[in-house]
Scaffold this motif. Structure first.
Motif, PDB file in Angstrom:
ATOM      1  N   GLN A 359      37.647  41.372  38.930  1.00 44.43           N
ATOM      2  CA  GLN A 359      37.459  42.824  39.108  1.00 44.43           C
ATOM      3  C   GLN A 359      37.849  43.295  40.511  1.00 44.43           C
ATOM      4  O   GLN A 359      37.567  44.434  40.886  1.00 44.43           O
ATOM      5  N   THR A 389      37.827  46.520  45.984  1.00 44.03           N
ATOM      6  CA  THR A 389      38.007  47.119  44.649  1.00 44.03           C
ATOM      7  C   THR A 389      39.102  48.197  44.652  1.00 44.03           C
ATOM      8  O   THR A 389      39.313  48.862  43.643  1.00 44.03           O
ATOM      9  N   ALA A 398      33.490  47.821  38.858  1.00 42.15           N
ATOM     10  CA  ALA A 398      33.245  46.418  39.238  1.00 42.15           C
ATOM     11  C   ALA A 398      31.762  46.063  39.130  1.00 42.15           C
ATOM     12  O   ALA A 398      31.098  45.799  40.130  1.00 42.15           O
TER      13      ALA A 398
END
Ligand code: NAP
Length: 534
Positions: A359, A389, A398
């Motif tokens: 992620q 992220t 995430a």
């Protein structure tokens, strides 16, 4: 091959070796076996009743001030033996000197702080809680709340990452309260705890039964607990669940304090300008928190939140700092970050990196660090890894980053939407992301606008044991995001375990029972003036 020394347990007022072969403790850098621990065959019923009856009675016969003198004497002994503790930390925890200091000197400092606080409590045997309250119109009959030391044992089940501090931050308020201590350190790093207890016991400072140590398996310890005992646990949420569900807690009302894992965060406020002092302080602290004790700190920053517009700048600054971290054998003076505690911990960190990797993007790869004076095949060393992220939407998506505590040198940079249009001065999304940690030990805030910082702090206080607010004017004074100071509360709600430790004299509450004494003013005056003991 000759067997390594077997460390002894100190229970029921005497040193006792376990009857089993023992569990070996290792050097996480060289892989060498160091010592063994074993608690097989100990008479735990005798150990607990000796502590409860002999240790407890002897401690309670002293006043707070007298017990504070004993704490000071223990500080002297520990200080005199510091070099030996550093050696043990280097070879058993794999920590560089500065990181060993956090544990060793942090523990001694905390003990010393409680000695000072205890001195101020004077020659009393119990504490007053508030003022007398009238129970009716006539002021003659009133209610006074008092705190008296519990007539039980304090059992400490501790985590591997703080064998010294974890002992003393709990033992200091317990012993000052007049409650005997039985500590069971985590097996992997039990040596330092055992050695410190040995030095204090050998110095004959505390009455017999006041301080005991059991090294090895925790089997059977919880079974010994009785209604007036307390248990303080530090470790993973998984083991915490076992402690909470034990009959001692569910059926015998043993008071329990849990310090569990936590996905702590640091937040750079939305008004931050590129290249500003606040941004610089944020970057320095995140990098420091990732690398101190190789990230094996319950308070370490795991999630670093920045306004979307600053993501690239902060990522580059952090990566540049982390790249300079020399990793390897703590005996080499050029090394800044030592080892993880063992191969299992290394494997868990690597698995967690893979898990979060699905992620996130890698902003700095710990694998790019060559190890100094250490063989990657044996050493439990790993460089710091910064994940990110990339977008605010990515931070929302995430879920693993918000749920997973990687107990190593790993953090994730999370950009947030900071447009004022969403209300709350651009703070709303950041606060929402921080709260996804479900309750943490600490959050730190970096910015320059006092009003915005004060508001963010109050918004986050309910879900954090500590809110650490950094403005450029306190840069040189601040105590650090992850440093737990005895004056401030340690512990956190929700997933952090819901516990409370330290916070100055507040820590004594856990070891006392509160009762309301309802009596005439004359009787209450005697109690108030300390006429509470023979
Ligand atoms: P752990 O595996 O949960 O072990 C903690 C302690 O519990 C050890 O002494 C362990 O003994 C003992 N234990 C294991 N199973 C038990 C059982 N069934 N009954 C009773 N005791 C049992 O945790 P750890 O790996 O040592 O520590 C790392 C974790 O602690 C991290 O998640 C970190 O966040 C957390 N931590 C929290 C704080 C805080 O203040 N909130 C501070 C430090 C660490 P053995 O070692 O003999 O198995």
């Amino acid at each position: 091959m000759t067997a390594t020394p077997l460390l002894s347990n100190f229970v029921a007022g005497r040193w006792q070796a376990g009857s089993g072969a023992g569990t070996p403790l290792f050097d996480p850098v060289t892989g060498a076996e160091l010592v063994r621990v074993d608690a097989t065959g100990l008479d735990l019923a005798e150990a607990f009743s000796f502590a409860r009856e002999q240790g407890g009675a002897a401690l309670r016969a002293l006043t707070y001030k007298q017990r504070a003198v004993l704490l000071s004497a223990a500080v002297q002994v520990l200080q005199a033996n510091r070099d030996a503790y550093y050696e043990i930390a280097t070879c058993n925890s794999g920590t560089v000197k500065n990181d060993s200091a956090v544990d060793i000197d942090g523990g001694i400092f905390t003990l010393g702080s409680y000695a000072k606080l205890g001195d101020g409590l004077g020659e009393r045997h119990s504490l007053l809680d508030g003022e007398p309250a009238r129970l009716g119109k006539d002021p003659l009959f009133q209610s006074q709340h008092v705190l008296t030391p519990t007539r039980g044992v304090a059992l400490f089940i501790n985590a591997f990452n703080f064998p010294s501090w974890g002992l003393w931050e709990k033992a200091a308020p317990a012993l000052l309260s007049g409650v005997p201590v039985i500590v069971k350190p985590a097996t992997t790093t039990a040596w330092l705890t055992q050695r410190m207890v040995q030095d204090v016991v050998d110095a004959g400072i505390f009455p017999l039964g006041a301080l005991s140590v059991v090294c090895g398996s925790a089997a059977g310890l919880m079974d010994q607990l009785q209604p007036f005992d307390v248990v303080s646990f530090t470790g993973s949420a998984e083991t915490a669940a076992v402690i909470r569900s034990h009959p001692a807690v569910t059926q015998r009302s043993v008071r329990v304090n849990i310090e569990a894992d936590s996905v702590n965060s640091a937040l750079l406020l939305p008004d931050t300008q590129p290249g500003s002092a606040a941004l610089d302080l944020f970057v320095k602290e995140v990098a420091r928190e990732m690398t101190v004790k190789s990230g094996q700190k319950c308070t370490a920053i795991r999630r670093a939140l920045v306004p979307q517009a600053l993501y690239a700048e902060v990522a580059a600054a952090l990566a540049a700092r982390l790249a300079k971290t020399t990793v390897g054998n703590p005996r080499n003076d050029t090394v800044r970050m030592g080892a993880l505690v063992n191969r299992a911990q290394l494997a868990t960190v690597q698995q967690s990196l893979h898990y979060l990797g699905a992620q996130t993007e890698v902003l700095h790869d710990g694998g790019s660090h060559a190890l100094v004076d250490a063989d990657a095949a044996t050493a439990c060393c790993v460089g710091p890894t910064l994940l990110g992220t990339r977008s605010a939407a990515g931070s929302d998506a995430a879920d693993r980053v918000h749920d997973t505590e990687v107990f190593g040198p790993v953090a994730t940079l999370l950009p947030y939407r900071s447009d004022a249009a969403d209300g709350q001065d651009g703070l709303a999304h950041a606060l929402q992301l921080v709260r996804r940690g479900q309750g943490s030990l600490v959050v730190s805030l970096y910015g320059e606008a006092s009003a915005l910082l004060a508001r963010a702090a109050q918004e986050l206080a309910d879900s954090h044991g500590r809110v650490h607010i950094i403005t450029p004017d306190v840069a040189a004074l601040q105590t650090g995001h992850g440093n737990v100071m005895p004056q401030s509360l340690h512990g956190g709600p929700g997933r952090a375990g819901g516990g409370e430790e330290l916070g100055g004299l507040r820590a004594l509450n856990f070891y006392h029972r509160r009762s309301a004494l309802q009596a005439s003013t004359a009787v209450l005056d005697l109690i108030k003036n300390g006429a509470d003991h023979d």
